[in-house]
Design a protein around this motif. Structure first.
Motif, PDB file in Angstrom:
ATOM      1  N   GLN A  32       0.875  -1.173   0.000  1.00  0.00           N
ATOM      2  CA  GLN A  32       0.000   0.000   0.000  1.00  0.00           C
ATOM      3  C   GLN A  32       0.911   1.221   0.000  1.00  0.00           C
ATOM      4  OE1 GLN A  32      -3.542  -0.537   0.240  1.00  0.00           O
ATOM      5  NE2 GLN A  32      -3.711   1.592  -0.417  1.00  0.00           N
ATOM      6  N   LEU A  33       1.201   1.751  -1.195  1.00  0.00           N
ATOM      7  CA  LEU A  33       2.157   2.842  -1.307  1.00  0.00           C
ATOM      8  C   LEU A  33       1.627   4.113  -0.657  1.00  0.00           C
ATOM      9  CD1 LEU A  33       2.790   0.872  -3.850  1.00  0.00           C
ATOM     10  CD2 LEU A  33       4.130   2.812  -4.646  1.00  0.00           C
ATOM     11  N   THR A  34       0.352   4.440  -0.942  1.00  0.00           N
ATOM     12  CA  THR A  34      -0.308   5.586  -0.331  1.00  0.00           C
ATOM     13  C   THR A  34      -1.727   5.151   0.025  1.00  0.00           C
ATOM     14  OG1 THR A  34      -1.240   6.476  -2.386  1.00  0.00           O
ATOM     15  CG2 THR A  34       1.029   7.113  -1.839  1.00  0.00           C
ATOM     16  N   ASP A  35      -2.483   6.071   0.602  1.00  0.00           N
ATOM     17  CA  ASP A  35      -3.878   5.740   0.905  1.00  0.00           C
ATOM     18  C   ASP A  35      -4.666   5.465  -0.367  1.00  0.00           C
ATOM     19  OD1 ASP A  35      -3.404   6.067   3.572  1.00  0.00           O
ATOM     20  OD2 ASP A  35      -4.162   8.130   3.655  1.00  0.00           O
ATOM     21  N   GLN A  36      -4.204   5.998  -1.499  1.00  0.00           N
ATOM     22  CA  GLN A  36      -4.936   5.837  -2.753  1.00  0.00           C
ATOM     23  C   GLN A  36      -4.381   4.721  -3.645  1.00  0.00           C
ATOM     24  OE1 GLN A  36      -3.718   9.050  -1.818  1.00  0.00           O
ATOM     25  NE2 GLN A  36      -5.690   9.372  -0.775  1.00  0.00           N
ATOM     26  N   LEU A  37      -3.097   4.397  -3.531  1.00  0.00           N
ATOM     27  CA  LEU A  37      -2.451   3.499  -4.490  1.00  0.00           C
ATOM     28  C   LEU A  37      -1.993   2.208  -3.831  1.00  0.00           C
ATOM     29  CD1 LEU A  37      -1.321   2.992  -7.336  1.00  0.00           C
ATOM     30  CD2 LEU A  37       0.773   4.185  -6.623  1.00  0.00           C
ATOM     31  N   ARG A  38      -2.455   1.088  -4.417  1.00  0.00           N
ATOM     32  CA  ARG A  38      -2.037  -0.240  -3.961  1.00  0.00           C
ATOM     33  C   ARG A  38      -1.384  -0.985  -5.118  1.00  0.00           C
ATOM     34  NH1 ARG A  38      -2.646  -3.353   0.234  1.00  0.00           N
ATOM     35  NH2 ARG A  38      -2.354  -5.583  -0.016  1.00  0.00           N
ATOM     36  N   LEU A  39      -0.299  -1.696  -4.805  1.00  0.00           N
ATOM     37  CA  LEU A  39       0.468  -2.420  -5.813  1.00  0.00           C
ATOM     38  C   LEU A  39       0.630  -3.873  -5.393  1.00  0.00           C
ATOM     39  CD1 LEU A  39       2.323  -2.140  -8.407  1.00  0.00           C
ATOM     40  CD2 LEU A  39       4.219  -1.849  -6.793  1.00  0.00           C
ATOM     41  N   ASN A  40       0.381  -4.794  -6.302  1.00  0.00           N
ATOM     42  CA  ASN A  40       0.603  -6.229  -6.079  1.00  0.00           C
ATOM     43  C   ASN A  40       1.529  -6.751  -7.174  1.00  0.00           C
ATOM     44  OD1 ASN A  40      -1.215  -6.215  -3.942  1.00  0.00           O
ATOM     45  ND2 ASN A  40      -2.937  -6.792  -5.242  1.00  0.00           N
ATOM     46  N   ALA A  41       2.535  -7.518  -6.774  1.00  0.00           N
ATOM     47  CA  ALA A  41       3.453  -8.097  -7.749  1.00  0.00           C
ATOM     48  C   ALA A  41       3.848  -9.484  -7.281  1.00  0.00           C
ATOM     49  CB  ALA A  41       4.700  -7.223  -7.912  1.00  0.00           C
ATOM     50  N   ASN A  42       3.967 -10.420  -8.220  1.00  0.00           N
ATOM     51  CA  ASN A  42       4.467 -11.741  -7.851  1.00  0.00           C
ATOM     52  C   ASN A  42       5.169 -12.389  -9.024  1.00  0.00           C
ATOM     53  OD1 ASN A  42       2.492 -13.524  -9.331  1.00  0.00           O
ATOM     54  ND2 ASN A  42       1.030 -12.469  -7.990  1.00  0.00           N
ATOM     55  N   TYR A  43       6.000 -13.354  -8.684  1.00  0.00           N
ATOM     56  CA  TYR A  43       6.779 -14.106  -9.676  1.00  0.00           C
ATOM     57  C   TYR A  43       6.916 -15.541  -9.192  1.00  0.00           C
ATOM     58  CZ  TYR A  43      10.893 -16.166 -11.860  1.00  0.00           C
ATOM     59  OH  TYR A  43      11.744 -17.038 -12.488  1.00  0.00           O
ATOM     60  N   THR A  44       6.851 -16.479 -10.131  1.00  0.00           N
ATOM     61  CA  THR A  44       7.028 -17.893  -9.793  1.00  0.00           C
ATOM     62  C   THR A  44       7.953 -18.561 -10.797  1.00  0.00           C
ATOM     63  OG1 THR A  44       4.775 -17.984  -8.919  1.00  0.00           O
ATOM     64  CG2 THR A  44       5.876 -20.085  -9.329  1.00  0.00           C
ATOM     65  N   PHE A  45       8.913 -19.295 -10.288  1.00  0.00           N
ATOM     66  CA  PHE A  45       9.733 -20.193 -11.104  1.00  0.00           C
ATOM     67  C   PHE A  45       9.335 -21.618 -10.760  1.00  0.00           C
ATOM     68  CE2 PHE A  45      13.356 -23.105 -11.229  1.00  0.00           C
ATOM     69  CZ  PHE A  45      13.676 -23.044 -12.580  1.00  0.00           C
ATOM     70  N   THR A  46       8.935 -22.395 -11.772  1.00  0.00           N
ATOM     71  CA  THR A  46       8.492 -23.775 -11.565  1.00  0.00           C
ATOM     72  C   THR A  46       9.204 -24.683 -12.550  1.00  0.00           C
ATOM     73  OG1 THR A  46       6.290 -22.978 -10.947  1.00  0.00           O
ATOM     74  CG2 THR A  46       6.520 -25.328 -11.428  1.00  0.00           C
ATOM     75  N   ASP A  47       9.910 -25.667 -12.044  1.00  0.00           N
ATOM     76  CA  ASP A  47      10.575 -26.667 -12.881  1.00  0.00           C
ATOM     77  C   ASP A  47       9.875 -28.003 -12.643  1.00  0.00           C
ATOM     78  OD1 ASP A  47      12.221 -28.165 -14.446  1.00  0.00           O
ATOM     79  OD2 ASP A  47      14.011 -27.955 -13.187  1.00  0.00           O
ATOM     80  N   ALA A  48       8.938 -28.365 -13.523  1.00  0.00           N
ATOM     81  CA  ALA A  48       8.149 -29.594 -13.391  1.00  0.00           C
ATOM     82  C   ALA A  48       8.537 -30.538 -14.527  1.00  0.00           C
ATOM     83  CB  ALA A  48       6.657 -29.281 -13.450  1.00  0.00           C
ATOM     84  N   SER A  49       8.997 -31.743 -14.172  1.00  0.00           N
ATOM     85  CA  SER A  49       9.531 -32.635 -15.201  1.00  0.00           C
ATOM     86  C   SER A  49       9.389 -34.097 -14.791  1.00  0.00           C
ATOM     87  CB  SER A  49      11.012 -32.315 -15.463  1.00  0.00           C
ATOM     88  OG  SER A  49      11.764 -32.512 -14.281  1.00  0.00           O
ATOM     89  N   ILE A  50       9.639 -34.955 -15.768  1.00  0.00           N
ATOM     90  CA  ILE A  50       9.603 -36.410 -15.572  1.00  0.00           C
ATOM     91  C   ILE A  50      10.902 -36.878 -14.920  1.00  0.00           C
ATOM     92  CG2 ILE A  50       9.503 -38.632 -16.746  1.00  0.00           C
ATOM     93  CD1 ILE A  50       6.859 -37.208 -16.850  1.00  0.00           C
ATOM     94  N   VAL A  51      10.762 -37.749 -13.915  1.00  0.00           N
ATOM     95  CA  VAL A  51      11.924 -38.374 -13.293  1.00  0.00           C
ATOM     96  C   VAL A  51      12.110 -39.797 -13.833  1.00  0.00           C
ATOM     97  CG1 VAL A  51      12.977 -39.117 -11.121  1.00  0.00           C
ATOM     98  CG2 VAL A  51      11.660 -36.990 -11.207  1.00  0.00           C
ATOM     99  N   GLU A  52      11.026 -40.591 -13.815  1.00  0.00           N
ATOM    100  CA  GLU A  52      11.055 -41.956 -14.358  1.00  0.00           C
ATOM    101  C   GLU A  52       9.745 -42.220 -15.072  1.00  0.00           C
ATOM    102  OE1 GLU A  52      11.601 -44.579 -11.097  1.00  0.00           O
ATOM    103  OE2 GLU A  52      13.556 -43.798 -10.522  1.00  0.00           O
ATOM    104  N   SER A  53       9.792 -42.761 -16.281  1.00  0.00           N
ATOM    105  CA  SER A  53       8.577 -43.037 -17.031  1.00  0.00           C
ATOM    106  C   SER A  53       8.851 -44.074 -18.104  1.00  0.00           C
ATOM    107  CB  SER A  53       8.051 -41.751 -17.680  1.00  0.00           C
ATOM    108  OG  SER A  53       6.944 -42.019 -18.505  1.00  0.00           O
ATOM    109  N   GLU A  54       7.825 -44.892 -18.410  1.00  0.00           N
ATOM    110  CA  GLU A  54       7.936 -45.870 -19.492  1.00  0.00           C
ATOM    111  C   GLU A  54       7.663 -45.245 -20.850  1.00  0.00           C
ATOM    112  OE1 GLU A  54       5.325 -49.083 -18.692  1.00  0.00           O
ATOM    113  OE2 GLU A  54       6.388 -49.761 -16.896  1.00  0.00           O
ATOM    114  N   VAL A  55       7.058 -44.036 -20.865  1.00  0.00           N
ATOM    115  CA  VAL A  55       6.652 -43.432 -22.137  1.00  0.00           C
ATOM    116  C   VAL A  55       7.385 -42.131 -22.444  1.00  0.00           C
ATOM    117  CG1 VAL A  55       4.363 -44.478 -22.108  1.00  0.00           C
ATOM    118  CG2 VAL A  55       4.713 -42.274 -20.981  1.00  0.00           C
ATOM    119  N   GLU A  56       8.099 -41.560 -21.468  1.00  0.00           N
ATOM    120  CA  GLU A  56       8.795 -40.303 -21.707  1.00  0.00           C
ATOM    121  C   GLU A  56      10.222 -40.367 -21.172  1.00  0.00           C
ATOM    122  OE1 GLU A  56       6.581 -36.485 -21.709  1.00  0.00           O
ATOM    123  OE2 GLU A  56       5.279 -37.517 -20.287  1.00  0.00           O
TER     124      GLU A  56
END
Length: 740
Positions: free
Chosen positions: A606-630
């Motif tokens: 809440q920068l001032t009584d009039q101005l509000r700021l929201n910011a976010n960031y996500t790093f996601t590393d989603a992958s196969i560890v063991e698979s018969e098809v990949e």
């Protein structure tokens, strides 16, 4: 009676906690695998008129009685006004996290919050619209153009055929088919982070979404909202609440949409009605009846295909068959819940919930691209799916001390019965109809549905018991420990082969967390837990799939540097076995063992009584560890490594009117386009949305939202690289809201 932290307390009872529901078996004979329970628009309007008429009559009767009483009253009574300090929900833990209300600094978990103000200002109409405002949660394939909600949480998604599993008012979710959730009766959405399965059972892996619905109020409030967009999307909403007498209050939410879409041949309609009642049985006990009835119907739209790994087609082009007609989805939910406070420290919530959902329709879909690169090969299929769920849950909460150590105890017993009927037919194997990608001609070579590819009835039985204790050692340290013991039984009858398969499990899912608060404004935390979830369907050997097993942990810090300013940083790590994904051949693929780890950053200032700021960031590393098809390291579908968003809300006075400006920038990184990673990727994109609103009178508000301000071509999600959903072009939506 006292007022504290936005909660009205009467004789020690927190009225804000009165959110529970029972079971109403029977749905008027409306259970049918062929969707014979359509909500006729005329019936819908008549029903709304009857309900509103009854409410108006009761209000008039109560008003007349009050006038008579006033005339006979000899003494003028003074008016007592109760006020409560409004607390910023962003920085308080939803009770769903631990079942007790705390500041987020006090618990070893965190959350992302979408407030009622966010929902209104950003013109959020679906859960998918809210996802761009939070981190760690990504919109998944929209299944034919948005016929239900589906998302991934920290890299892992839910069943694409059954839709999102979510919690409702801090109670365990009810599985099954449902339409996209309408916002007319949603007050706020919380995305609870960290392992929640020990409290809420299946589906709560690295976190879960909790929907807080609007509740009946004893003060009369009415709101009518209408909106229209440049893409010919029209919506009308009514939300009304008030007292029927001193002990009973009602709430009614109604919504209707008629959307034409920017896509050729594609449109949809949506009906929603949510009547609710609240009954004060005593100063300690309240009974709530919540109901929801919804129907969505429209053209099933798989989007456009990639050709040679590129997305060069006109994003308006529809490549199905208009003659297939509409896909129809409908659901009904009835919940009866009782909240009872034994004293200031102990209370109970007991609920029984029944839900029923159906989905039926036919579609023609792309199977491959011909070698000429100008033609698509298509198949055709029909679906008749039905789910029915009954769930009982009773939560006991209590506080006690052992010497100087404080305990917050939770016990929860839960029982559920879930059935899934699936009938699917397809065109003959090898048969194909073709369509030109650039100049489609419809109605040629409509493929008959000659074979049944799925005809099953699945039953799941669940009995669970969990115990949790959050132990406050002192002002700086607290520890949370809990565990859930489940009895899960699953059976599938395959009507095609005449075979049956069944299995049973008794898993134990623990969770634990530690929270350290060195100062009033700073805390460090870590948590760990396991989850267990049944997979639906039969494999190629007509056996049940192995259940999903997940282990997750996270470590993070939270810093509240001003009263309404917040900073959070979290590292998470999840490991899952037997994650299923379904291909276009109607059989699931067991991805084997997969993992997801990453970092979430969030700033709310809440920068001032009039101005509000929201910011976010996500790093996601989603992958196969063991698979018969990949191969090891293959990417999971639709999971970008990088996502970020920035939003701002500036409030000011314009010519005597309360007004505001909003802006929102959303970035999605490149991600795998196919359910099995074949190297194709959806391109990254950045979208800018802006809006303005003004309160012209105390009862009249106008609003304008402009989405995709710079008219960027982008692609929201895909299921395969032949089914890619284009994002909407530049769109302006005007909304008028009248309160009375």
């Amino acid at each position: 009676m006292e007022s504290s932290q936005g909660i009205l307390r009467i004789k020690g009872i927190e009225m804000s906690q009165f959110k529970l529901n029972p079971f109403l078996k029977g749905n008027g004979g409306m259970v049918s695998p062929h969707i014979q329970t359509q909500i006729n628009p005329r019936i819908f309007k008549v029903l709304c008129s009857v309900i509103l008429g009854a409410i108006s009559g009761l209000n008039a009767q109560n008003s007349h009685a009050a006038e008579v009483e006033a005339k006979t009253e000899a003494t003028q009574l003074s008016t007592i006004t109760l006020t409560a300090e409004k607390q910023d929900e962003r920085h308080t833990s939803s009770q769903a996290i631990t079942q007790f209300n705390h500041d987020l600094l006090d618990v070893p978990f965190t959350k992302s919050h979408v407030s009622n103000e966010d929902i209104q200002n950003h013109h959020v109409q679906r859960i998918s619209d809210a996802l761009s405002l939070v981190n760690g949660v990504v919109y998944q394939d929209s299944y034919g153009g948005g016929f239900w909600d589906n998302y991934s949480f920290r890299g892992f998604s839910t069943d694409p055929n059954m839709g999102t599993i979510y919690m409702r008012n801090g109670l365990s979710s009810v599985s099954g088919i449902h339409t996209p959730r309408d916002m007319v009766n949603i007050h706020a959405i919380d995305f609870l982070k960290g392992p929640m399965a020990a409290m809420y059972g299946q589906g709560a892996i690295g976190g879960i979404m909790n929907i807080t619905t609007k509740q009946p109020e004893w003060e009369s409030k009415n709101s009518l909202s209408v909106s229209g967009s440049t893409l010919e999307e029209y919506r009308a909403v009514l939300d009304t609440t008030g007292a029927m007498n001193q002990d009973v209050a009602y709430r009614l939410g109604l919504a209707y949409e008629n959307n034409q879409s920017f896509r050729d041949q594609v449109d949809n309609q949506h009906y929603y009605i949510a009547p609710q009642l609240a009954w004060k049985l005593s100063a300690q006990t309240q009974l709530n009846l919540d109901t929801e009835f919804a129907q969505s119907k429209g053209v099933f739209d798989r989007g456009i295909p990639m050709v040679n790994g590129q997305l060069n087609l006109n994003k308006k082009t529809f490549l199905g068959e208009p003659s297939d007609g509409d896909i129809e989805i409908q659901d009904q939910m009835v919940q009866l819940r009782v909240n009872h406070a034994f004293n200031d420290d102990w209370n109970n919530t007991t609920a029984i919930t029944y839900s029923h959902g159906e989905r039926a329709g036919t579609s023609t879909e792309i199977s491959s691209i011909a070698t000429d690169g100008q033609t698509a090969n298509r198949f055709r299929r029909s679906r008749q799916f039905e789910t029915e769920t009954t769930n009982f849950q009773s939560i006991l909460r209590g506080k006690l001390n052992t010497g100087s150590i404080r305990h917050e105890l939770v016990t929860n017993i839960e029982a559920g019965h879930y059935t899934i009927d699936q009938l699917q037919r397809r065109s003959a194997a090898g048969a194909s109809s073709q369509i030109n990608l650039n100049h489609p001609v419809y109605g040629q070579n409509i493929l008959p549905l000659t074979r049944t590819t799925k005809n099953t009835k699945e039953t799941q039985q669940m009995l669970g018991f969990n115990l949790q204790d959050q132990i406050f050692l002192n002002d700086q340290w607290n520890v949370l420990v809990g565990g859930r013991l489940n009895r899960l039984e699953q059976q599938i009858d395959d009507h095609r082969s005449g075979k049956s398969a069944e299995q049973a499990f008794t898993p134990f899912t623990p969770r634990a967390g530690i929270n350290y608060q060195p100062t009033e404004k700073l805390s460090f935390y870590t948590n760990w837990g396991k989850a267990f979830e049944l997979n639906t369907g039969l494999n190629k050997n007509n056996d049940l799939y192995d259940p999903e097993k997940t282990e997750s942990w996270e470590v993070g810090a939270k810093y509240q540097f001003r009263a309404k300013s917040w900073l959070g940083l979290t590292y998470f790590d999840l490991d899952k076995q037997h994650l299923l994904t379904e291909g276009i051949s109607d059989s699931y693929v067991d991805s084997g063992r997969v993992q997801s780890h990453g970092v979430e950053f969030e700033l709310q200032h809440q920068l001032t009584d009039q101005l509000r700021l929201n910011a976010n960031y996500t790093f996601t590393d989603a992958s196969i560890v063991e698979s018969e098809v990949e191969a090891k390291g293959a990417r999971l579908k639709n999971i970008p490594k990088h996502t970020a968003n920035l939003s701002a809300n500036y409030q000011f006075n314009f010519a005597g009117y309360d007004a505001g400006l909003i802006g929102h920038v959303n970035y999605y990184g490149k991600r795998s386009a196919n359910y099995i990673d074949n190297g194709t990727s959806l391109p990254d994109f950045t979208i800018v949305n802006v809006g303005a609103y003004a309160q012209l009178r105390p009862d009249l508000r106008v609003q304008l939202n402009i989405d995709n301000l710079f008219d960027q071509d982008y692609y929201v999600a895909s299921y395969t690289n032949n089914w890619v959903q284009p994002g909407e072009p530049l769109k302006a939506t005007a909304t008028l809201n009248w309160t009375f």
